[in-house]
Design a protein around this motif. Structure first.
Motif, PDB file in Angstrom:
ATOM      1  N   LEU A  15       0.971  -1.149  -0.023  1.00 17.69           N
ATOM      2  CA  LEU A  15      -0.127   0.009  -0.217  1.00 17.69           C
ATOM      3  C   LEU A  15       0.946   1.259  -0.064  1.00 17.69           C
ATOM      4  CD1 LEU A  15      -2.937   1.446   0.274  1.00 17.69           C
ATOM      5  CD2 LEU A  15      -2.571   1.162   2.775  1.00 17.69           C
ATOM      6  N   VAL A  16       0.759   2.201  -1.035  1.00 16.39           N
ATOM      7  CA  VAL A  16       1.567   3.345  -1.068  1.00 16.39           C
ATOM      8  C   VAL A  16       0.474   4.422  -1.258  1.00 16.39           C
ATOM      9  CG1 VAL A  16       3.395   4.342  -2.486  1.00 16.39           C
ATOM     10  CG2 VAL A  16       3.253   1.930  -2.413  1.00 16.39           C
ATOM     11  N   HIS A  43       0.589   3.546  13.855  1.00 16.89           N
ATOM     12  CA  HIS A  43      -0.398   3.042  14.972  1.00 16.89           C
ATOM     13  C   HIS A  43      -1.669   2.846  14.351  1.00 16.89           C
ATOM     14  CE1 HIS A  43       2.694   4.348  17.750  1.00 16.89           C
ATOM     15  NE2 HIS A  43       2.634   3.432  18.423  1.00 16.89           N
ATOM     16  N   ILE A  44      -2.082   3.778  13.502  1.00 15.15           N
ATOM     17  CA  ILE A  44      -3.254   3.473  12.604  1.00 15.15           C
ATOM     18  C   ILE A  44      -3.400   2.445  11.865  1.00 15.15           C
ATOM     19  CG2 ILE A  44      -4.965   4.509  10.972  1.00 15.15           C
ATOM     20  CD1 ILE A  44      -4.191   7.139  12.084  1.00 15.15           C
ATOM     21  N   ALA A  45      -1.966   2.076  11.245  1.00 11.98           N
ATOM     22  CA  ALA A  45      -2.014   0.865  10.223  1.00 11.98           C
ATOM     23  C   ALA A  45      -2.038  -0.341  11.275  1.00 11.98           C
ATOM     24  CB  ALA A  45      -0.594   0.827   9.683  1.00 11.98           C
ATOM     25  N   ARG A  46      -1.302  -0.354  12.154  1.00 11.17           N
ATOM     26  CA  ARG A  46      -1.382  -1.495  13.089  1.00 11.17           C
ATOM     27  C   ARG A  46      -2.686  -2.025  13.719  1.00 11.17           C
ATOM     28  NH1 ARG A  46       0.572  -2.131  17.716  1.00 11.17           N
ATOM     29  NH2 ARG A  46       1.450  -4.369  17.470  1.00 11.17           N
ATOM     30  N   ASP A  47      -3.647  -1.013  13.822  1.00  9.91           N
ATOM     31  CA  ASP A  47      -5.224  -1.089  14.265  1.00  9.91           C
ATOM     32  C   ASP A  47      -5.778  -1.591  13.181  1.00  9.91           C
ATOM     33  OD1 ASP A  47      -4.396  -0.076  16.743  1.00  9.91           O
ATOM     34  OD2 ASP A  47      -5.218   2.138  16.329  1.00  9.91           O
ATOM     35  N   HIS A  48      -5.649  -1.488  12.044  1.00 11.32           N
ATOM     36  CA  HIS A  48      -6.602  -1.686  10.874  1.00 11.32           C
ATOM     37  C   HIS A  48      -6.079  -2.933  10.015  1.00 11.32           C
ATOM     38  CE1 HIS A  48      -9.438   1.090  11.856  1.00 11.32           C
ATOM     39  NE2 HIS A  48      -8.485   2.005  12.013  1.00 11.32           N
ATOM     40  N   LEU A  49      -4.618  -3.105   9.958  1.00 13.22           N
ATOM     41  CA  LEU A  49      -4.102  -3.780   8.848  1.00 13.22           C
ATOM     42  C   LEU A  49      -3.161  -5.116   9.677  1.00 13.22           C
ATOM     43  CD1 LEU A  49      -2.410  -1.467   6.565  1.00 13.22           C
ATOM     44  CD2 LEU A  49      -4.497  -2.515   6.426  1.00 13.22           C
ATOM     45  N   GLY A  50      -3.159  -5.021  11.023  1.00 15.52           N
ATOM     46  CA  GLY A  50      -2.675  -6.009  11.838  1.00 15.52           C
ATOM     47  C   GLY A  50      -1.287  -5.745  12.276  1.00 15.52           C
ATOM     48  N   THR A  73       5.344  10.709   1.544  1.00 12.35           N
ATOM     49  CA  THR A  73       4.978   9.389   0.927  1.00 12.35           C
ATOM     50  C   THR A  73       5.413   8.027   1.955  1.00 12.35           C
ATOM     51  OG1 THR A  73       5.601  10.290  -1.185  1.00 12.35           O
ATOM     52  CG2 THR A  73       5.043   7.778  -1.161  1.00 12.35           C
ATOM     53  N   TRP A  74       4.322   7.192   2.133  1.00 12.91           N
ATOM     54  CA  TRP A  74       4.480   5.978   2.925  1.00 12.91           C
ATOM     55  C   TRP A  74       4.286   4.760   2.146  1.00 12.91           C
ATOM     56  CZ3 TRP A  74       4.885   5.414   8.144  1.00 12.91           C
ATOM     57  CH2 TRP A  74       5.175   6.779   8.812  1.00 12.91           C
ATOM     58  N   ARG A  75       5.150   3.805   2.102  1.00 17.21           N
ATOM     59  CA  ARG A  75       4.945   2.440   1.692  1.00 17.21           C
ATOM     60  C   ARG A  75       4.789   1.640   2.822  1.00 17.21           C
ATOM     61  NH1 ARG A  75       8.943  -1.635  -0.183  1.00 17.21           N
ATOM     62  NH2 ARG A  75       8.081  -2.828  -1.840  1.00 17.21           N
ATOM     63  N   ILE A  76       3.603   0.898   2.649  1.00 17.29           N
ATOM     64  CA  ILE A  76       3.253  -0.149   3.786  1.00 17.29           C
ATOM     65  C   ILE A  76       3.100  -1.537   3.070  1.00 17.29           C
ATOM     66  CG2 ILE A  76       1.596  -0.912   5.348  1.00 17.29           C
ATOM     67  CD1 ILE A  76       1.049   2.237   5.838  1.00 17.29           C
ATOM     68  N   ILE A  77       3.701  -2.645   3.689  1.00 22.78           N
ATOM     69  CA  ILE A  77       3.615  -4.086   3.569  1.00 22.78           C
ATOM     70  C   ILE A  77       2.761  -4.436   4.579  1.00 22.78           C
ATOM     71  CG2 ILE A  77       5.013  -6.229   3.050  1.00 22.78           C
ATOM     72  CD1 ILE A  77       5.327  -3.970   0.886  1.00 22.78           C
ATOM     73  N   HIS A  78       1.767  -5.204   4.379  1.00 27.10           N
ATOM     74  CA  HIS A  78       1.043  -5.645   5.263  1.00 27.10           C
ATOM     75  C   HIS A  78       0.426  -7.192   4.633  1.00 27.10           C
ATOM     76  CE1 HIS A  78      -3.089  -4.690   3.057  1.00 27.10           C
ATOM     77  NE2 HIS A  78      -2.153  -3.809   2.496  1.00 27.10           N
ATOM     78  N   SER A  79      -0.454  -7.865   5.637  1.00 31.49           N
ATOM     79  CA  SER A  79      -0.431  -9.242   5.198  1.00 31.49           C
ATOM     80  C   SER A  79      -1.925  -9.269   4.202  1.00 31.49           C
ATOM     81  CB  SER A  79      -1.117  -9.902   6.460  1.00 31.49           C
ATOM     82  OG  SER A  79      -2.229  -9.356   7.067  1.00 31.49           O
ATOM     83  N   GLY A  80      -2.475  -8.097   4.104  1.00 36.38           N
ATOM     84  CA  GLY A  80      -3.813  -8.400   3.192  1.00 36.38           C
ATOM     85  C   GLY A  80      -4.904  -8.674   3.735  1.00 36.38           C
ATOM     86  N   ASP A  81      -4.925  -9.025   5.134  1.00 33.72           N
ATOM     87  CA  ASP A  81      -6.239  -9.421   5.933  1.00 33.72           C
ATOM     88  C   ASP A  81      -6.957  -8.273   6.528  1.00 33.72           C
ATOM     89  OD1 ASP A  81      -5.625 -12.104   5.185  1.00 33.72           O
ATOM     90  OD2 ASP A  81      -4.336 -12.626   6.998  1.00 33.72           O
ATOM     91  N   GLY A  82      -6.015  -7.051   6.422  1.00 35.92           N
ATOM     92  CA  GLY A  82      -6.895  -6.014   7.509  1.00 35.92           C
ATOM     93  C   GLY A  82      -7.858  -5.217   6.432  1.00 35.92           C
ATOM     94  N   ASP A  83      -8.361  -4.256   7.010  1.00 36.46           N
ATOM     95  CA  ASP A  83      -9.245  -3.286   6.211  1.00 36.46           C
ATOM     96  C   ASP A  83      -8.801  -2.099   5.716  1.00 36.46           C
ATOM     97  OD1 ASP A  83     -11.740  -1.950   5.530  1.00 36.46           O
ATOM     98  OD2 ASP A  83     -12.711  -2.465   7.119  1.00 36.46           O
ATOM     99  N   VAL A  84      -8.373  -1.927   4.460  1.00 31.61           N
ATOM    100  CA  VAL A  84      -7.587  -0.800   3.917  1.00 31.61           C
ATOM    101  C   VAL A  84      -8.589   0.514   4.194  1.00 31.61           C
ATOM    102  CG1 VAL A  84      -6.643   0.238   2.012  1.00 31.61           C
ATOM    103  CG2 VAL A  84      -6.049  -2.193   2.652  1.00 31.61           C
ATOM    104  N   ALA A  85      -9.736   0.157   3.602  1.00 32.17           N
ATOM    105  CA  ALA A  85     -10.783   1.420   3.458  1.00 32.17           C
ATOM    106  C   ALA A  85     -10.730   1.853   5.130  1.00 32.17           C
ATOM    107  CB  ALA A  85     -12.026   0.697   3.122  1.00 32.17           C
ATOM    108  N   ALA A  86     -10.860   0.862   5.992  1.00 27.58           N
ATOM    109  CA  ALA A  86     -10.849   1.547   7.329  1.00 27.58           C
ATOM    110  C   ALA A  86      -9.812   2.353   7.873  1.00 27.58           C
ATOM    111  CB  ALA A  86     -11.435   0.449   8.526  1.00 27.58           C
ATOM    112  N   PHE A  87      -8.709   1.795   7.466  1.00 26.79           N
ATOM    113  CA  PHE A  87      -7.287   2.558   7.724  1.00 26.79           C
ATOM    114  C   PHE A  87      -7.525   3.867   7.212  1.00 26.79           C
ATOM    115  CE2 PHE A  87      -3.390   3.714   5.450  1.00 26.79           C
ATOM    116  CZ  PHE A  87      -2.642   3.995   6.776  1.00 26.79           C
TER     117      PHE A  87
END
Length: 249
Positions: A4-5, A109-116, A131-145
């Protein structure tokens, strides 16, 4: 794994580091390491620029309530310590340790709350663009983030999604999701072509084009640069694939 970028475009006066970088257009700050738990955030940042720019960036970290990415619009009472690991004429390396309070908010911290848990972060900061580049599991809620992020930044910054794709996609992947320009980038590129920005000589400069699109000059420059980067990489990847020898059966 998913990538996610996105970018934050800070309004002047909302972030001391962003304002400092805007005063020094050639200066850059990128994260070398960034880790977050529920209560803490640790990061190492590498800044480049002129000696004057690096002095001002160091002061922005050391002498202001920057709080290592805290998005709170008022003093949240967090505790931060920043140490200078290296400072030469063209390089500045800073270590920051931030202990948050219940009123604090930050991208990690917002990413950890919604993306795990197990989320990885990379940042690049130039001018008011962060600019932020985030690598996550894909199981979280990007819209909520993004909903929580926009609520946290309020009127201090605008958010712009640049891409979201499979982090395991190979170099040169040309799938629509990973390589497509964002709507903002495509609109900027289309307007630049239509108004003669890419003609020689140019029929419009970036300031006038930005005024026409009703966006800050720095925002338009950033969007064009990212669009050009993606198009150039796509062209080179396609050329390399075409040059590969064909295997005959």
């Amino acid at each position: 794994m998913r990538e996610l970028v996105f970018a934050l475009e800070y309004e002047p006066g909302c972030n001391r580091v962003a304002d400092t970088l805007a005063d020094h257009p050639d200066a850059r700050v990128r994260s070398l390491s960034l880790h977050a738990t529920d209560e803490h955030l640790w990061r190492v940042d590498h800044a480049t620029g002129t000696p004057d720019a690096l002095d001002d960036i160091e002061a922005a970290f050391l002498d202001s309530d920057y709080y290592a990415d805290c998005l709170a619009t008022e003093d949240c009472g967090a505790t931060q310590t920043t140490e200078v690991l290296d400072h030469t004429d063209d390089t500045l390396v800073l270590y920051s340790n931030w202990e948050r309070t219940p009123t604090c908010a930050s991208v990690p911290h917002i990413a950890r709350d919604h993306l795990g848990d197990g989320v990885l972060f990379e940042t690049r900061h130039s001018g008011h663009h962060y600019t932020w580049r985030i690598i996550h599991s894909g199981d979280g809620d990007v819209a909520a983030f993004f909903t929580s992020l926009e609520a946290a930044v309020g009127d201090c910054a605008r958010t712009e999604l640049l891409r979201t794709t499979d982090a395991s996609a190979p170099t040169g992947h040309t799938g629509r999701e990973g390589s497509a320009l964002s709507p903002e980038q495509e609109a900027a590129l289309r307007a630049a072509v239509e108004h003669g920005y890419y003609e020689s000589p140019r029929e419009i400069d970036v300031s006038d084009l930005a005024a026409h699109l009703d966006v800050p000059r720095s925002t338009l420059t950033y969007r064009l640069r990212r669009a050009e980067e993606q198009l150039a990489k796509r062209h080179v990847a396609g050329t390399q694939q075409a040059e590969q020898p064909q295997t005959t059966l």
